[in-house]
Design an enzyme around this catalytic site. Structure first.
Site, PDB file in Angstrom:
ATOM      1  CE1 TYR A  17       1.184   0.532   4.360  1.00 35.25           C
ATOM      2  CE2 TYR A  17       0.507  -1.768   4.265  1.00 35.25           C
ATOM      3  CZ  TYR A  17       1.183  -0.734   4.899  1.00 35.25           C
ATOM      4  OH  TYR A  17       1.860  -0.982   6.065  1.00 35.25           O
ATOM      5  CD  GLU A  82       7.493  -2.961   4.658  1.00 36.25           C
ATOM      6  OE1 GLU A  82       7.643  -2.022   5.463  1.00 36.25           O
ATOM      7  OE2 GLU A  82       6.998  -2.794   3.538  1.00 36.25           O
TER       8      GLU A  82
END
Length: 133
Positions: A17, A82
């Site tokens: 996203y 991440e």
């Protein structure tokens, strides 16, 4: 808590996203991954953290995502990017969870840190318009 090898057995899809989306600065981390399609999630809200967004499981008007098919090596690299910590997911910057998409279940990285004071994106997507990002 799923190692990349076990995670890929569960689902080879990942939903992105933010900076991993096509045309954005970290998309190269998905080199070799197959683009499956775009979707909109109404139970995810984004927070603008400055150079990148973070997602939380909260109702929204629809947040835009892209879904990719990855392999074990690709998921391992995304875990590093991440700051997902397999053995202590809550201690990393992001946690990795399975989430429903139009293409089936996909891994989604959820932000673990404080979002107080961050701009909220409850509809559409996150995209930095500055050329260096």
């Amino acid at each position: 808590m799923h190692s990349p090898a076990i995670a890929i057995e569960r689902t080879p899809l990942v939903a992105v996203y933010g900076t991993l989306k096509r045309g954005l600065r970290n998309h190269h981390w998905l080199n070799g991954a197959e683009f499956v399609g775009a979707d909109v999630l109404t139970d995810v809200t984004l927070f603008d953290l400055g150079p990148y967004p973070g997602a939380r499981l909260e109702r929204s008007m629809g947040v835009e995502i892209e879904v990719f098919r990855v392999d074990v090596a690709g998921l391992k690299e995304l875990d590093v990017l991440e700051d997902y910590r397999v053995h202590q997911p809550a201690s990393g910057t992001y946690d990795r969870v399975v989430h429903a998409t139009a293409f089936g279940p996909a891994w989604l990285y959820l932000y673990n840190r404080d979002v107080a004071g961050c701009p909220v994106i409850r509809e559409g997507g996150w995209q930095r318009r500055r050329s260096h990002i």
